[in-house]
Write a protein that holds these residues in place. Structure first.
Motif, PDB file in Angstrom:
ATOM      1  N   TYR A   1       0.833  -1.203   0.000  1.00 34.05           N
ATOM      2  CA  TYR A   1       0.000   0.000   0.000  1.00 34.05           C
ATOM      3  C   TYR A   1       0.872   1.259   0.000  1.00 34.05           C
ATOM      4  O   TYR A   1       2.082   1.197   0.226  1.00 34.05           O
ATOM      5  CB  TYR A   1      -0.946   0.014   1.209  1.00 34.05           C
TER       6      TYR A   1
ATOM      7  N   ARG B   1      -2.803   6.374   5.024  1.00 36.35           N
ATOM      8  CA  ARG B   1      -3.082   5.667   3.776  1.00 36.35           C
ATOM      9  C   ARG B   1      -4.521   5.961   3.349  1.00 36.35           C
ATOM     10  O   ARG B   1      -5.283   6.588   4.095  1.00 36.35           O
ATOM     11  CB  ARG B   1      -2.846   4.175   3.941  1.00 36.35           C
ATOM     12  N   TYR B   2      -4.879   5.491   2.172  1.00 39.58           N
ATOM     13  CA  TYR B   2      -6.191   5.845   1.608  1.00 39.58           C
ATOM     14  C   TYR B   2      -7.337   5.476   2.553  1.00 39.58           C
ATOM     15  O   TYR B   2      -8.278   6.248   2.739  1.00 39.58           O
ATOM     16  CB  TYR B   2      -6.389   5.141   0.255  1.00 39.58           C
ATOM     17  N   GLN B   3      -7.261   4.280   3.165  1.00 40.40           N
ATOM     18  CA  GLN B   3      -8.378   3.831   4.005  1.00 40.40           C
ATOM     19  C   GLN B   3      -8.548   4.717   5.255  1.00 40.40           C
ATOM     20  O   GLN B   3      -9.641   4.809   5.814  1.00 40.40           O
ATOM     21  CB  GLN B   3      -8.214   2.373   4.412  1.00 40.40           C
TER      22      GLN B   3
ATOM     23  N   ASP C   1     -10.675   7.490   4.070  1.00 37.59           N
ATOM     24  CA  ASP C   1     -12.025   6.946   3.943  1.00 37.59           C
ATOM     25  C   ASP C   1     -12.703   6.912   5.318  1.00 37.59           C
ATOM     26  O   ASP C   1     -13.889   7.247   5.445  1.00 37.59           O
ATOM     27  CB  ASP C   1     -11.936   5.529   3.344  1.00 37.59           C
TER      28      ASP C   1
ATOM     29  N   LEU D   1     -14.119  11.855  -1.841  1.00 39.88           N
ATOM     30  CA  LEU D   1     -12.777  11.270  -1.982  1.00 39.88           C
ATOM     31  C   LEU D   1     -12.635  10.754  -3.412  1.00 39.88           C
ATOM     32  O   LEU D   1     -13.629  10.392  -4.040  1.00 39.88           O
ATOM     33  CB  LEU D   1     -12.627  10.082  -1.031  1.00 39.88           C
TER      34      LEU D   1
ATOM     35  N   LYS E   1     -11.799   4.561  -4.893  1.00 41.88           N
ATOM     36  CA  LYS E   1     -10.768   3.602  -4.460  1.00 41.88           C
ATOM     37  C   LYS E   1     -10.226   2.809  -5.637  1.00 41.88           C
ATOM     38  O   LYS E   1      -9.029   2.598  -5.774  1.00 41.88           O
ATOM     39  CB  LYS E   1     -11.348   2.648  -3.408  1.00 41.88           C
TER      40      LYS E   1
ATOM     41  N   ARG F   1      -3.732  10.753  -7.300  1.00 38.61           N
ATOM     42  CA  ARG F   1      -4.450  10.501  -6.047  1.00 38.61           C
ATOM     43  C   ARG F   1      -3.974  11.458  -4.949  1.00 38.61           C
ATOM     44  O   ARG F   1      -4.780  11.958  -4.167  1.00 38.61           O
ATOM     45  CB  ARG F   1      -4.262   9.049  -5.606  1.00 38.61           C
ATOM     46  N   ARG F   2      -2.666  11.727  -4.879  1.00 35.19           N
ATOM     47  CA  ARG F   2      -2.136  12.642  -3.859  1.00 35.19           C
ATOM     48  C   ARG F   2      -2.795  14.018  -3.991  1.00 35.19           C
ATOM     49  O   ARG F   2      -3.218  14.621  -3.009  1.00 35.19           O
ATOM     50  CB  ARG F   2      -0.608  12.771  -3.984  1.00 35.19           C
TER      51      ARG F   2
ATOM     52  N   LEU G   1      -6.388  13.809  -2.726  1.00 33.99           N
ATOM     53  CA  LEU G   1      -6.463  13.722  -1.261  1.00 33.99           C
ATOM     54  C   LEU G   1      -6.121  15.072  -0.630  1.00 33.99           C
ATOM     55  O   LEU G   1      -6.721  15.471   0.373  1.00 33.99           O
ATOM     56  CB  LEU G   1      -5.506  12.637  -0.740  1.00 33.99           C
TER      57      LEU G   1
END
Length: 414
Positions: free
Chosen positions: A104, A128-130, A133, A151, A154, A172-173, A176
């Motif tokens: 990840y 991290r992404y989660q 979330d 967001l 995924k 993605r960065r 976010l």
């Protein structure tokens, strides 16, 4: 909940100063009027709305010196806002982690603040992404009357196969980073305790485990309470918001599909162009007298390749993500609208129940009054968030479209 306060706008300082770039001093210079495609026409009520601010101020349509000066002016407005802001958050430095069970990416989240709610003036944590979330779900649970920013999805549907590729991670960065900045700019969400924990806690997993069972029970009870009622009719102003969001997401989806198709065709053309240039170099080697002009043509095609590649990258990295964010944003707004409808439906059902028993209980029960307060709170928060969203949307699309126009001008100049 108390009286809901109107939220200040985070849009540009004055849209009067931000006119249409194609306006001219004389209507005769424009020639015949251009009619847009019927597919892209908005309903009259929506088109009219966009010509004035939510407070009724009309938007001027005289032209600035250039789109670049407009973008600089917008940037300056941001800087001026920054003088009064007390919370700054950035997402950067993505790192890949390879474990036995999974691989990840984590991102560094840096916070600088002068708020009393924070123990330190600066924090730096890895998420991290989660984790992002988790934060969004917590905000939805604890602030149901507010619009929570979306967001990035995924899973990537198509286009990018490798989710660990440099391009995908960077896209993605950026998304976010935008997500956290949207929350930071919000006068209510930025003070949420879960947001504070997300920005400051070294070990977020400890907080995630706390109270999970309790929250899931609460969530189920809320669903049970709100699920059994049906709304008779949505108030006109909220019906208009619903219609606007449906049209907006539909048109944006069309633009998104067309933009993706254009990028795909540009990349296919680029492959052919790269093979085309060297043919002239080879030909120049065979014809000495024509060598110089043929090499010139080959170099020219090489320049075309570089310019087209840059243009395609700009569309992929800057244009498409904004479209995608606003498609998701409209879905988030629709969800808040549904929750508002459920609370109103519950209030109507309780009023009916009281009306049937009014002989026995002449006074309106407390739970009905509480339900009425919830409806009013929802209405005030939703209207304030819609106004903020509209202002942000105008600013973002103005920058996006004028930036794209500049990029196309530069491409053709090259």
């Amino acid at each position: 909940a108390g009286a809901a306060k109107p939220l200040p706008s985070s849009g540009p300082k004055s849209l009067r100063e931000m006119p249409h770039p194609l306006a001219t001093s004389s209507s005769e210079e424009m020639g015949p009027a251009l009619t847009p495609s019927p597919e892209l026409l908005l309903p009259r009520s929506i088109a009219d709305k966009d010509l004035s601010l939510p407070n009724g101020t009309p938007v001027d349509t005289s032209s600035p010196a250039s789109s670049s000066s407009l973008l600089n002016r917008l940037q300056l407005d941001d800087d001026l806002d920054g003088e009064t802001r007390d919370l700054f958050v950035t997402v950067d430095d993505p790192k890949k982690h390879v474990c036995t069970m999974e691989t990840y990416i984590t991102y560094r989240v840096t916070t600088k603040t002068t708020r009393a709610e924070f123990d330190l003036p600066e924090y730096s944590v890895r998420r991290r992404y989660q984790d992002f979330d988790w934060l969004r779900n917590k905000l939805e649970e604890s602030q149901p009357t507010h619009l929570i920013p979306p967001l990035p999805e995924k899973f990537v549907v198509k286009g990018v196969v490798d989710r660990f590729s440099e391009e995908f991670v960077e896209t993605r960065r950026k998304a976010l980073d935008k997500f956290l900045k949207r929350i930071t700019d919000h006068p209510v969400l930025s003070f949420n305790e879960h947001f504070n924990v997300f920005l400051t806690a070294k070990d977020l997993n400890a907080y995630k485990k706390q109270g999970m069972a309790l929250l899931s029970k609460m969530g189920e009870s809320v669903k049970y309470v709100t699920g059994g009622y049906k709304l008779r009719s949505r108030p006109l102003e909220f019906a208009a918001i619903g219609e606007y969001l449906d049209t907006f997401s539909l048109k944006l989806g069309t633009i998104d599909r067309i933009a993706q198709r254009i990028i795909k065709e540009q990349l296919e053309y680029l492959v052919e162009l790269r093979e085309y240039g060297p043919v002239y170099s080879t030909w120049g080697g065979l014809e000495v007298e024509l060598a110089e002009p043929l090499e010139g043509v080959s170099a020219c095609i090489g320049n075309c390749c570089t310019a087209l590649e840059e243009l395609s990258e700009d569309m992929s990295e800057d244009f498409l993500p904004v479209l995608r964010e606003y498609i998701l944003y409209s879905e988030s707004m629709k969800n808040v609208l549904k929750k508002r409808d459920q609370v109103q439906a519950e209030y109507e059902a309780k009023l009916e129940a009281v009306a049937l028993k009014k002989e026995e209980r002449p006074k309106v029960p407390t739970d009905v009054e509480k339900c009425q307060d919830r409806v009013e709170c929802f209405n005030a928060d939703l209207k304030a968030d819609m106004e903020r969203w509209q202002n942000n949307k105008r600013q973002d699309f103005r920058q996006l479209l004028m930036g794209m126009a500049d990029k196309n001008i530069q491409y053709y100049e090259k």
